[in-house]
Design a protein around this motif. Structure first.
Motif, PDB file in Angstrom:
ATOM      1  N   GLN A 246       0.839  -1.212   0.053  1.00 36.72           N
ATOM      2  CA  GLN A 246      -0.030  -0.235   0.007  1.00 36.72           C
ATOM      3  C   GLN A 246       1.037   1.192   0.090  1.00 36.72           C
ATOM      4  OE1 GLN A 246      -3.452   0.129   2.305  1.00 36.72           O
ATOM      5  NE2 GLN A 246      -3.292  -2.057   3.203  1.00 36.72           N
ATOM      6  N   ILE A 247       0.549   2.284  -0.750  1.00 33.91           N
ATOM      7  CA  ILE A 247       1.232   3.428  -0.899  1.00 33.91           C
ATOM      8  C   ILE A 247       1.794   4.141   0.556  1.00 33.91           C
ATOM      9  CG2 ILE A 247      -0.586   4.836  -1.315  1.00 33.91           C
ATOM     10  CD1 ILE A 247       2.955   5.170  -3.017  1.00 33.91           C
ATOM     11  N   LYS A 248       0.615   4.100   1.313  1.00 31.19           N
ATOM     12  CA  LYS A 248       0.780   4.798   2.666  1.00 31.19           C
ATOM     13  C   LYS A 248       1.929   4.267   3.195  1.00 31.19           C
ATOM     14  CE  LYS A 248      -2.855   2.544   5.232  1.00 31.19           C
ATOM     15  NZ  LYS A 248      -1.988   1.241   5.708  1.00 31.19           N
ATOM     16  N   ASP A 249       2.370   2.679   2.935  1.00 28.63           N
ATOM     17  CA  ASP A 249       3.642   2.373   3.755  1.00 28.63           C
ATOM     18  C   ASP A 249       4.812   3.109   3.331  1.00 28.63           C
ATOM     19  OD1 ASP A 249       1.718   0.649   4.956  1.00 28.63           O
ATOM     20  OD2 ASP A 249       2.032  -1.153   3.397  1.00 28.63           O
ATOM     21  N   VAL A 250       4.925   3.754   2.233  1.00 25.70           N
ATOM     22  CA  VAL A 250       6.047   4.215   1.945  1.00 25.70           C
ATOM     23  C   VAL A 250       6.577   5.560   2.673  1.00 25.70           C
ATOM     24  CG1 VAL A 250       5.367   6.275   0.324  1.00 25.70           C
ATOM     25  CG2 VAL A 250       7.350   4.898  -0.214  1.00 25.70           C
ATOM     26  N   ILE A 251       5.707   6.086   3.485  1.00 33.13           N
ATOM     27  CA  ILE A 251       6.042   7.332   4.060  1.00 33.13           C
ATOM     28  C   ILE A 251       7.341   7.345   4.973  1.00 33.13           C
ATOM     29  CG2 ILE A 251       5.288   9.184   5.648  1.00 33.13           C
ATOM     30  CD1 ILE A 251       4.007   9.299   2.920  1.00 33.13           C
ATOM     31  N   PRO A 252       7.433   6.261   6.027  1.00 32.02           N
ATOM     32  CA  PRO A 252       8.468   6.103   6.770  1.00 32.02           C
ATOM     33  C   PRO A 252       9.892   5.834   6.005  1.00 32.02           C
ATOM     34  CG  PRO A 252       6.860   4.490   7.383  1.00 32.02           C
ATOM     35  CD  PRO A 252       6.075   5.149   5.972  1.00 32.02           C
ATOM     36  N   TRP A 253       9.845   5.350   4.691  1.00 30.57           N
ATOM     37  CA  TRP A 253      10.993   5.268   4.033  1.00 30.57           C
ATOM     38  C   TRP A 253      11.295   6.044   3.069  1.00 30.57           C
ATOM     39  CZ3 TRP A 253      12.223   1.114   6.862  1.00 30.57           C
ATOM     40  CH2 TRP A 253      11.424   0.087   7.148  1.00 30.57           C
TER      41      TRP A 253
END
Ligand SMILES: O=C(O)CCC(=O)C(=O)O
Ligand SMILES: [Fe+2]
Length: 362
Positions: free
Chosen positions: A195-202
Motif C-alpha cells: 500500500q502506498i501509505k507504507d512508503v512514508i517512513p521510507w
C-alpha cells in the motif's frame, strides 16, 4: 558467490568509514542509521561483465547497494551507473593501488533505482563485494527533535510558502503534484499487496524533505501510485497493481482503467488540461457514478521522466529472479483551497452535473 560461502577480511575501521560516508550522503535527509548486509562476491575474468540491471529489492527497508572493489589488478570492467538522463563511470581498475603501490579498495553506493552495469573486463581479474543497504529503523519514525533543518529544507519551506501566499496562484484552489524522485520497493504478493501509505517512513533524500516540509506547513498531502492510462489520462491508486495481469498486446485505456481500478483499490483519474476543459463536468459526473474519482488537471511542480509508467517493473530486470517486491512510480498530491487558508473544499459525492460545473468555474 553468495555471502555464506566466503569471508572478507576488511578492517572494521574501513567498514565504519564507508558506512559513515553512506550515512552522510544517501541518508542525510533522513538522519537515519544505515545497516550494510554482505550479499555477494562477484568475480570477473577477461570478458566478464554484468548486464544493465537494477538491484532486486528483497524487503521494504532495502534502499540501495554498496559495491566494494577489492584490489585485484585488472583493466576494463568499468561500472556504469545511470539515472534518468545522467550517467557516471567508475573505473576501479585504476584505483587498485596508490602511487607507492600499496593496495587500495574502492567503493560506490547508490539508491536502488539506479541502473548499473559492468563493462567487459579486458585483462586481469575484477573482484567486488555487493552489500544491501537497509535502514536500521524506519527513518520517518525518528523523533523530530533529532532532525536538523538543512539549507535545502529551509529553501523548500520558503518557496512553497511564497507560492501558496500568492493570490494569483490557483485562485480557485486546485491540485498540486510532485513526482517522487526515487522508486521504492513494494510487495507484489497477492496476500499483502503493498500500500502506498507504507512508503512514508521510507522516503529518501529530496522526497523525504518535500513531504516533511508539506507536513510542517500543515498541507493536505498524500502519496499515490501513478500510472499512465492513456495520453490524456493519469490514474492514481493506493495499492500495488499486478502488472502481469496486463496482456502482451496494446490494451485500450478502458481496459487499463478497469484493471487499475479493480486492483488498485479504486482510484482517481486525472485528465489533461484540454480534455478537462472540454469534458470536465460530464466526465466527472460519469466517473463518480462508476465509483471513480476525477481530479482536475494537476499542476505538476516537477517533470516525470519519460519511462513508461505502466509497464516498468523490475522483475525481468533485477540481479536476482525475485517477484515478491517491485518498484513502482509514485507521486505526492497536495489539495489546495483558495488563497488564504488554502483549506480544501471536499465536494459531496452526489453532486449533479450542473453543481459540478458551477463549482469548477465559480
Ligand atoms: O561488480 C559490480 O561492480 C556490480 C555488481 C552488481 O551490480 C550486483 O551484484 O548487483
Ligand atoms: Fe547490481
Amino acid at each position: 558467490m553468495d555471502a555464506g560461502l566466503f569471508a572478507a577480511n576488511l578492517q572494521p575501521t574501513t567498514i565504519s568509514l564507508i558506512l559513515w560516508q553512506v550515512e552522510e550522503t544517501l541518508a542525510e535527509a533522513q538522519n537515519a542509521a544505515v545497516d550494510m548486509e554482505l550479499y555477494k562476491l562477484n568475480g570477473y575474468g577477461v570478458g566478464g561483465f554484468f548486464k544493465a540491471h537494477k538491484d532486486t529489492p528483497r524487503s521494504e527497508d532495502f534502499f540501495g547497494s554498496l559495491i566494494i572493489a577489492l584490489p585485484t589488478a585488472h583493466e576494463g570492467g568499468e561500472l556504469v551507473l545511470r539515472r534518468k538522463n545522467e550517467s557516471w563511470k567508475v573505473d576501479f581498475g585504476s584505483l587498485t593501488a596508490d602511487a607507492a603501490g600499496n593496495p587500495r579498495i574502492g567503493f560506490v553506493a547508490f539508491y536502488s533505482d539506479v541502473e548499473h552495469e559492468v563493462l567487459p573486463v579486458t585483462s586481469g581479474c575484477r573482484t567486488t563485494l555487493t552489500y544491501n543497504l537497509k535502514w536500521v529503523t524506519s527513518p520517518g519514525r525518528l523523533p523530530s527533535s533529532i532532525q536538523t533543518i538543512s539549507d535545502k529544507r529551509l529553501q523548500i519551506v520558503q518557496s512553497l510558502a511564497t507560492m501558496l501566499a500568492d493570490s494569483e496562484y490557483l485562485p480557485n484552489g486546485g491540485v498540486l503534484g510532485f513526482h517522487l524522485h526515487h522508486q521504492y520497493p513494494f510487495s507484489t504478493s497477492n496476500a499483502l499487496k503493498g500500500q502506498i501509505k507504507d512508503v512514508i517512513p521510507w522516503l529518501k533524500g529530496s522526497d523525504r524533505v518535500f513531504y516533511d516540509v508539506c507536513k510542517e506547513l500543515s498541507l493536505d498531502i498524500e502519496a499515490k501510485f501513478l500510472f499512465h492510462a492513456d495520453t490524456y489520462t493519469l490514474f492514481l491508486c493506493d495499492r500495488v497493481v499486478n502488472l502481469q495481469n496486463l496482456g502482451q498486446g496494446v490494451e485500450s485505456s478502458d481496459q487499463i482503467i478497469d484493471i487499475l481500478n479493480d486492483e488498485g483499490n479504486g482510484g482517481t483519474l486525472i485528465l489533461n488540461e484540454d480534455r478537462f476543459r472540454i469534458l470536465g463536468a460530464s466526465v466527472e459526473y460519469r466517473a463518480k457514478g462508476a465509483g471513480l474519482g476525477v481530479m482536475e488537471p494537476v499542476d505538476w511542480i516537477n517533470r516525470h521522466d519519460a519511462e513508461n509508467l505502466i509497464k516498468e517493473q523490475c522483475v525481468a530486470y533485477g540481479n536476482e529472479v525475485e517477484t515478491a517486491y517491485a518498484y513502482y512510480k509514485a507521486c505526492f498530491i497536495l489539495k489546495l483551497g483558495r488563497p488564504g487558508s488554502r483549506e480544501w473544499y471536499e465536494a459531496p459525492p452526489d453532486e449533479t452535473q450542473e453543481e459540478i460545473a458551477a463549482r469548477r468555474y465559480r
